[in-house]
Motif scaffolding. Structure first.
Motif, PDB file in Angstrom:
ATOM      1  N   GLY A   1      20.514  10.861  -9.200  1.00 54.02           N
ATOM      2  CA  GLY A   1      20.684  11.403  -7.863  1.00 54.02           C
ATOM      3  C   GLY A   1      20.170  10.441  -6.804  1.00 54.02           C
ATOM      4  O   GLY A   1      20.496   9.262  -6.812  1.00 54.02           O
ATOM      5  N   ALA A   2      19.322  10.944  -5.914  1.00 55.84           N
ATOM      6  CA  ALA A   2      18.741  10.117  -4.846  1.00 55.84           C
ATOM      7  C   ALA A   2      17.354   9.595  -5.213  1.00 55.84           C
ATOM      8  O   ALA A   2      16.676   8.996  -4.385  1.00 55.84           O
ATOM      9  CB  ALA A   2      18.667  10.912  -3.547  1.00 55.84           C
ATOM     10  N   TRP A   3      16.950   9.797  -6.456  1.00 48.61           N
ATOM     11  CA  TRP A   3      15.600   9.391  -6.847  1.00 48.61           C
ATOM     12  C   TRP A   3      15.430   7.867  -6.802  1.00 48.61           C
ATOM     13  O   TRP A   3      16.243   7.120  -7.333  1.00 48.61           O
ATOM     14  CB  TRP A   3      15.286   9.866  -8.259  1.00 48.61           C
ATOM     15  N   PHE A   4      14.366   7.440  -6.177  1.00 53.32           N
ATOM     16  CA  PHE A   4      13.955   6.035  -6.254  1.00 53.32           C
ATOM     17  C   PHE A   4      12.470   5.949  -5.910  1.00 53.32           C
ATOM     18  O   PHE A   4      12.071   5.466  -4.837  1.00 53.32           O
ATOM     19  CB  PHE A   4      14.773   5.143  -5.317  1.00 53.32           C
ATOM     20  N   PRO A   5      11.624   6.395  -6.832  1.00 52.55           N
ATOM     21  CA  PRO A   5      10.176   6.348  -6.577  1.00 52.55           C
ATOM     22  C   PRO A   5       9.636   4.922  -6.641  1.00 52.55           C
ATOM     23  O   PRO A   5      10.189   4.062  -7.338  1.00 52.55           O
ATOM     24  CB  PRO A   5       9.600   7.206  -7.719  1.00 52.55           C
ATOM     25  N   LEU A   6       8.575   4.696  -5.920  1.00 57.92           N
ATOM     26  CA  LEU A   6       7.869   3.416  -5.944  1.00 57.92           C
ATOM     27  C   LEU A   6       6.455   3.640  -6.469  1.00 57.92           C
ATOM     28  O   LEU A   6       5.898   4.737  -6.325  1.00 57.92           O
ATOM     29  CB  LEU A   6       7.804   2.809  -4.537  1.00 57.92           C
ATOM     30  N   MET A   7       5.890   2.610  -7.082  1.00 49.72           N
ATOM     31  CA  MET A   7       4.516   2.725  -7.562  1.00 49.72           C
ATOM     32  C   MET A   7       3.573   2.858  -6.375  1.00 49.72           C
ATOM     33  O   MET A   7       3.835   2.343  -5.284  1.00 49.72           O
ATOM     34  CB  MET A   7       4.142   1.495  -8.396  1.00 49.72           C
ATOM     35  N   GLN A   8       2.479   3.550  -6.606  1.00 48.12           N
ATOM     36  CA  GLN A   8       1.503   3.765  -5.542  1.00 48.12           C
ATOM     37  C   GLN A   8       1.014   2.426  -4.993  1.00 48.12           C
ATOM     38  O   GLN A   8       0.675   1.517  -5.743  1.00 48.12           O
ATOM     39  CB  GLN A   8       0.317   4.578  -6.072  1.00 48.12           C
ATOM     40  N   GLY A   9       1.017   2.317  -3.676  1.00 47.61           N
ATOM     41  CA  GLY A   9       0.575   1.093  -3.019  1.00 47.61           C
ATOM     42  C   GLY A   9       1.672   0.068  -2.807  1.00 47.61           C
ATOM     43  O   GLY A   9       1.420  -0.987  -2.220  1.00 47.61           O
ATOM     44  N   SER A  10       2.888   0.375  -3.281  1.00 45.20           N
ATOM     45  CA  SER A  10       3.992  -0.569  -3.123  1.00 45.20           C
ATOM     46  C   SER A  10       4.396  -0.701  -1.668  1.00 45.20           C
ATOM     47  O   SER A  10       4.335   0.255  -0.889  1.00 45.20           O
ATOM     48  CB  SER A  10       5.205  -0.107  -3.935  1.00 45.20           C
ATOM     49  N   LYS A  11       4.841  -1.867  -1.306  1.00 50.65           N
ATOM     50  CA  LYS A  11       5.433  -2.060   0.006  1.00 50.65           C
ATOM     51  C   LYS A  11       6.768  -1.328   0.040  1.00 50.65           C
ATOM     52  O   LYS A  11       7.442  -1.195  -0.992  1.00 50.65           O
ATOM     53  CB  LYS A  11       5.633  -3.549   0.270  1.00 50.65           C
ATOM     54  N   LEU A  12       7.167  -0.833   1.203  1.00 46.26           N
ATOM     55  CA  LEU A  12       8.403  -0.070   1.354  1.00 46.26           C
ATOM     56  C   LEU A  12       9.368  -0.816   2.268  1.00 46.26           C
ATOM     57  O   LEU A  12       9.051  -1.098   3.427  1.00 46.26           O
ATOM     58  CB  LEU A  12       8.103   1.313   1.935  1.00 46.26           C
ATOM     59  N   ALA A  13      10.533  -1.144   1.755  1.00 51.64           N
ATOM     60  CA  ALA A  13      11.542  -1.830   2.565  1.00 51.64           C
ATOM     61  C   ALA A  13      12.208  -0.847   3.527  1.00 51.64           C
ATOM     62  O   ALA A  13      12.432   0.314   3.202  1.00 51.64           O
ATOM     63  CB  ALA A  13      12.590  -2.465   1.665  1.00 51.64           C
ATOM     64  N   THR A  14      12.540  -1.320   4.711  1.00 54.12           N
ATOM     65  CA  THR A  14      13.215  -0.510   5.719  1.00 54.12           C
ATOM     66  C   THR A  14      14.342  -1.333   6.329  1.00 54.12           C
ATOM     67  O   THR A  14      14.478  -2.524   6.065  1.00 54.12           O
ATOM     68  CB  THR A  14      12.235  -0.094   6.834  1.00 54.12           C
ATOM     69  N   TRP A  15      15.132  -0.696   7.168  1.00 50.63           N
ATOM     70  CA  TRP A  15      16.226  -1.397   7.850  1.00 50.63           C
ATOM     71  C   TRP A  15      15.708  -2.617   8.609  1.00 50.63           C
ATOM     72  O   TRP A  15      16.330  -3.678   8.614  1.00 50.63           O
ATOM     73  CB  TRP A  15      16.937  -0.435   8.801  1.00 50.63           C
TER      74      TRP A  15
END
Length: 287
Positions: free
Chosen positions: A127-141
């Motif tokens: 589905g829409a799942w895409f978890p990141l590990m805790q503390g990971s940087k998060l990409a944005t537009w």
């Protein structure tokens, strides 16, 4: 899960150019217009399906299922509109990757779409799942730092990810000995759950492949024992029960174009015949 070597030479130039033109239009849109535009252009990523299939011999990149009687989706490894990080957290995802073929994965619908495990009644499917590990940087537009993210889901296009997961003796998927820490083990267990990699039908298919390998290996071993009984028996085995043809067949079962080759490889390893598992460079094929 199987490793798939992405090969852009299999994709026609005009298909790539269409995706590039649509991407350019997306980049020029205001934020509130992007989601609607992406939905209207779904034919763009769907046009890549047949070429992604060539890269994996028609098999789902996640489950290795080759069922010809079901449709396969072009999945966005990083979700194109909404990314669900946890049961309580979600964000806009990765709209700038909606038309990037590097983000496409060929997926059986039961791995890609939300459905239920028949045995546990639990919800499975990416589905829409895409978890990141805790503390990971998060990409944005505005900060497209995907290379700096630490995704939980394993990626079949990354050989280092695929090395972390294997078929176990039970036909289910589990961590390899290369999973050296909690981070890697969490990635494997979460990937198996979210992609439905241990659905009953998949486990049964893997076990069938493993049983066939076991039967052939046992036949080879019986023939070897018979050949060791004496000259007459050895001559009979050499003439009528040629081991080389059986060993060749076992090796072919480990090729990436074979159904559930990863299960065949796992069974050979379990029986001490790991040397029969052809490496990709030996086979002359991409997985």
């Amino acid at each position: 899960m199987i490793y798939v070597r992405r090969d852009p030479t299999l994709i026609p130039e005009n298909v790539l150019r269409v995706a590039e033109r649509v991407q350019a239009k997306l980049e020029a849109l205001p934020p509130e217009k992007r989601s609607e535009f992406i939905e209207k252009k779904s034919h763009v990523w769907r046009s890549f399906a047949r070429y992604l299939a060539k890269m994996s011999y028609g098999k789902c990149w996640y489950s290795e299922s080759d069922c010809v009687q079901s449709f396969k989706d072009v999945d966005h490894y990083r979700p194109k509109k909404q990314a669900k990080r946890s049961d309580a957290e979600a964000d806009e995802g990765y709209p700038w990757l909606a038309f990037s073929w590097d983000n496409f994965r060929l997926a059986a619908q039961r791995s890609n779409q939300i459905n239920r495990d028949e045995d546990t009644e639990e919800s499975v499917g990416k589905g829409a799942w895409f978890p990141l590990m805790q503390g990971s940087k998060l990409a944005t537009w505005d900060d497209r730092c995907v290379a700096e993210e630490r995704p939980v889901l394993l990626d079949p296009a990354r050989i280092t990810d695929v090395r972390l997961i294997e078929v176990t003796a039970t036909g289910k998927m589990g961590p390899t000995r290369l999973c050296l820490g909690e981070y890697e083990r969490t990635r494997v267990s979460t990937t198996v759950k979210l992609l439905g990699l241990d659905l009953p039908g998949l486990v049964s298919a893997r076990l069938r492949a493993m049983r066939f390998v076991q039967e052939v290996v046992e036949l080879v071993e019986k023939n070897k024992t018979a050949a060791e009984l004496g000259e007459a028996a050895s001559a009979f085995v050499s003439t009528h029960l040629r081991a080389d043809s059986q060993l060749d067949m076992l090796q072919r079962l480990t090729l990436p174009d074979q159904p559930f080759a990863s299960a065949a490889r796992a069974q050979l390893k379990l029986m001490g015949y790991e040397d029969l598992c052809l490496r990709l460079e030996q086979a002359g094929l991409a997985a």
